[in-house]
Design a protein around this motif. Sequence first.
Motif, PDB file in Angstrom:
ATOM      1  N   ALA A  39      59.172  -6.300  84.265  1.00  0.00           N
ATOM      2  CA  ALA A  39      58.270  -5.142  84.386  1.00  0.00           C
ATOM      3  C   ALA A  39      58.265  -4.334  83.087  1.00  0.00           C
ATOM      4  O   ALA A  39      59.227  -4.366  82.317  1.00  0.00           O
ATOM      5  N   ASP A  40      57.189  -3.594  82.874  1.00  0.00           N
ATOM      6  CA  ASP A  40      57.126  -2.677  81.723  1.00  0.00           C
ATOM      7  C   ASP A  40      57.877  -1.387  82.018  1.00  0.00           C
ATOM      8  O   ASP A  40      58.483  -0.793  81.130  1.00  0.00           O
ATOM      9  N   LYS A  41      57.804  -0.942  83.275  1.00  0.00           N
ATOM     10  CA  LYS A  41      58.491   0.285  83.698  1.00  0.00           C
ATOM     11  C   LYS A  41      59.118   0.028  85.060  1.00  0.00           C
ATOM     12  O   LYS A  41      58.510  -0.616  85.914  1.00  0.00           O
ATOM     13  N   VAL A  42      60.319   0.576  85.255  1.00  0.00           N
ATOM     14  CA  VAL A  42      61.037   0.391  86.514  1.00  0.00           C
ATOM     15  C   VAL A  42      61.382   1.762  87.089  1.00  0.00           C
ATOM     16  O   VAL A  42      61.915   2.624  86.382  1.00  0.00           O
ATOM     17  N   ILE A  43      61.064   1.953  88.370  1.00  0.00           N
ATOM     18  CA  ILE A  43      61.422   3.188  89.073  1.00  0.00           C
ATOM     19  C   ILE A  43      62.477   2.833  90.121  1.00  0.00           C
ATOM     20  O   ILE A  43      62.308   1.889  90.902  1.00  0.00           O
ATOM     21  N   LYS A  70      66.199  -3.395  79.911  1.00  0.00           N
ATOM     22  CA  LYS A  70      65.890  -2.955  78.543  1.00  0.00           C
ATOM     23  C   LYS A  70      64.658  -2.050  78.471  1.00  0.00           C
ATOM     24  O   LYS A  70      64.429  -1.367  77.483  1.00  0.00           O
ATOM     25  N   GLN A  71      63.826  -2.082  79.505  1.00  0.00           N
ATOM     26  CA  GLN A  71      62.611  -1.260  79.523  1.00  0.00           C
ATOM     27  C   GLN A  71      62.939   0.128  80.070  1.00  0.00           C
ATOM     28  O   GLN A  71      64.027   0.341  80.591  1.00  0.00           O
ATOM     29  N   PRO A  72      62.026   1.105  79.957  1.00  0.00           N
ATOM     30  CA  PRO A  72      62.290   2.417  80.546  1.00  0.00           C
ATOM     31  C   PRO A  72      62.505   2.330  82.065  1.00  0.00           C
ATOM     32  O   PRO A  72      61.735   1.686  82.778  1.00  0.00           O
ATOM     33  N   VAL A  73      63.585   2.963  82.528  1.00  0.00           N
ATOM     34  CA  VAL A  73      63.960   2.992  83.934  1.00  0.00           C
ATOM     35  C   VAL A  73      64.088   4.454  84.348  1.00  0.00           C
ATOM     36  O   VAL A  73      64.716   5.245  83.641  1.00  0.00           O
ATOM     37  N   LEU A  74      63.481   4.820  85.482  1.00  0.00           N
ATOM     38  CA  LEU A  74      63.551   6.186  85.990  1.00  0.00           C
ATOM     39  C   LEU A  74      64.219   6.195  87.355  1.00  0.00           C
ATOM     40  O   LEU A  74      63.678   5.657  88.321  1.00  0.00           O
ATOM     41  N   LEU A 122      64.684  21.906  78.427  1.00  0.00           N
ATOM     42  CA  LEU A 122      64.031  20.598  78.497  1.00  0.00           C
ATOM     43  C   LEU A 122      64.137  19.848  77.172  1.00  0.00           C
ATOM     44  O   LEU A 122      63.822  20.389  76.116  1.00  0.00           O
ATOM     45  N   LYS A 123      64.582  18.587  77.280  1.00  0.00           N
ATOM     46  CA  LYS A 123      64.697  17.711  76.108  1.00  0.00           C
ATOM     47  C   LYS A 123      64.009  16.385  76.430  1.00  0.00           C
ATOM     48  O   LYS A 123      63.872  16.044  77.588  1.00  0.00           O
ATOM     49  N   SER A 124      63.613  15.653  75.433  1.00  0.00           N
ATOM     50  CA  SER A 124      63.066  14.297  75.499  1.00  0.00           C
ATOM     51  C   SER A 124      61.578  14.288  75.829  1.00  0.00           C
ATOM     52  O   SER A 124      61.022  15.244  76.380  1.00  0.00           O
ATOM     53  N   ASP A 125      60.948  13.156  75.514  1.00  0.00           N
ATOM     54  CA  ASP A 125      59.518  12.980  75.767  1.00  0.00           C
ATOM     55  C   ASP A 125      59.189  12.936  77.253  1.00  0.00           C
ATOM     56  O   ASP A 125      58.026  13.028  77.626  1.00  0.00           O
ATOM     57  N   LEU A 126      60.195  12.786  78.098  1.00  0.00           N
ATOM     58  CA  LEU A 126      59.951  12.849  79.542  1.00  0.00           C
ATOM     59  C   LEU A 126      59.336  14.202  79.911  1.00  0.00           C
ATOM     60  O   LEU A 126      58.571  14.294  80.862  1.00  0.00           O
ATOM     61  N   PHE A 127      59.670  15.237  79.129  1.00  0.00           N
ATOM     62  CA  PHE A 127      59.185  16.595  79.420  1.00  0.00           C
ATOM     63  C   PHE A 127      58.161  17.082  78.390  1.00  0.00           C
ATOM     64  O   PHE A 127      57.982  18.287  78.228  1.00  0.00           O
ATOM     65  N   ALA A 184      53.521  15.198  88.511  1.00  0.00           N
ATOM     66  CA  ALA A 184      52.585  14.148  88.096  1.00  0.00           C
ATOM     67  C   ALA A 184      52.608  13.977  86.578  1.00  0.00           C
ATOM     68  O   ALA A 184      52.592  12.848  86.070  1.00  0.00           O
ATOM     69  N   LYS A 185      52.683  15.085  85.860  1.00  0.00           N
ATOM     70  CA  LYS A 185      52.733  15.019  84.393  1.00  0.00           C
ATOM     71  C   LYS A 185      54.040  14.361  83.929  1.00  0.00           C
ATOM     72  O   LYS A 185      54.047  13.571  82.970  1.00  0.00           O
ATOM     73  N   ILE A 186      55.154  14.656  84.598  1.00  0.00           N
ATOM     74  CA  ILE A 186      56.433  14.034  84.232  1.00  0.00           C
ATOM     75  C   ILE A 186      56.367  12.529  84.485  1.00  0.00           C
ATOM     76  O   ILE A 186      56.813  11.727  83.650  1.00  0.00           O
ATOM     77  N   LEU A 187      55.787  12.116  85.618  1.00  0.00           N
ATOM     78  CA  LEU A 187      55.618  10.678  85.887  1.00  0.00           C
ATOM     79  C   LEU A 187      54.727  10.029  84.832  1.00  0.00           C
ATOM     80  O   LEU A 187      55.018   8.929  84.355  1.00  0.00           O
ATOM     81  N   GLN A 188      53.646  10.718  84.472  1.00  0.00           N
ATOM     82  CA  GLN A 188      52.757  10.190  83.435  1.00  0.00           C
ATOM     83  C   GLN A 188      53.506  10.052  82.108  1.00  0.00           C
ATOM     84  O   GLN A 188      53.375   9.044  81.409  1.00  0.00           O
ATOM     85  N   ASN A 189      54.307  11.066  81.754  1.00  0.00           N
ATOM     86  CA  ASN A 189      55.110  10.981  80.532  1.00  0.00           C
ATOM     87  C   ASN A 189      56.038   9.772  80.570  1.00  0.00           C
ATOM     88  O   ASN A 189      56.206   9.068  79.567  1.00  0.00           O
ATOM     89  N   PHE A 190      56.652   9.520  81.736  1.00  0.00           N
ATOM     90  CA  PHE A 190      57.519   8.360  81.868  1.00  0.00           C
ATOM     91  C   PHE A 190      56.743   7.072  81.623  1.00  0.00           C
ATOM     92  O   PHE A 190      57.201   6.191  80.891  1.00  0.00           O
ATOM     93  N   LEU A 191      55.558   6.978  82.224  1.00  0.00           N
ATOM     94  CA  LEU A 191      54.767   5.765  82.069  1.00  0.00           C
ATOM     95  C   LEU A 191      54.279   5.566  80.626  1.00  0.00           C
ATOM     96  O   LEU A 191      53.997   4.441  80.220  1.00  0.00           O
TER      97      LEU A 191
END
Length: 194
Positions: A39-43, A70-74, A122-127, A184-191
């Motif tokens: 997968a590209d992203k894993v939740i 190895k991919q982004p995992v939330l 808040l830190k990181s591109d997640l936020f 929704a914006k945080i989920l979008q940032n994750f994706l």
Amino acid sequence: MKIVIIDYGAGNIQSIKFAIQRLGFTARLTNDVEEIKNADKVIFPGVGEASSAMRKLRASGLDMIIPDLKQPVLGICLGMQLMCNASEEGNTKGLGIFDLDVVKFPLSVKVPQIGWNQIGDLKSDLFRNIPEKSHIYLVHSFYAPIGKETLATSEYALPYSAALGKANFYGTQFHPEKSSTIGAKILQNFLELK
């Protein structure tokens, strides 16, 4: 983009699927190891009790797979807590991704903490583009203390980690899928994470 939600019988899965759909994507619910790895992203969701959730992960072998992704995992809620070293809930050994032990809120406060609270520091591109003191939705009796991997904080009797991050792994104690436009914006940032 291939988005998977890990299915191990301990999740608030439909609300996450719908939240992803509202962003214009499709998420597949699976416990298939190859599908998760590719997968590209894993939740990694979670609702319930830590020790029984870990037993389900171990029974399916997913406890060996998740830390090597190895991919982004939330990780969301219990999912984030299981990514820590251990939890006081059921005296549970976690996945050891985040170097923190999850502990119970003090007896002086009502648990679980249910409802809306603010996040800060808040830190990181997640936020990315999320204002300080934004409101998010939580339901939890246990928390991760603040540490070097803390990406956001909240407060309920004491300050705690509202989000954690390390390498390609992220976790939110709150439920972004239930946190209105901010969630929704945080989920979008994750994706959108690379």
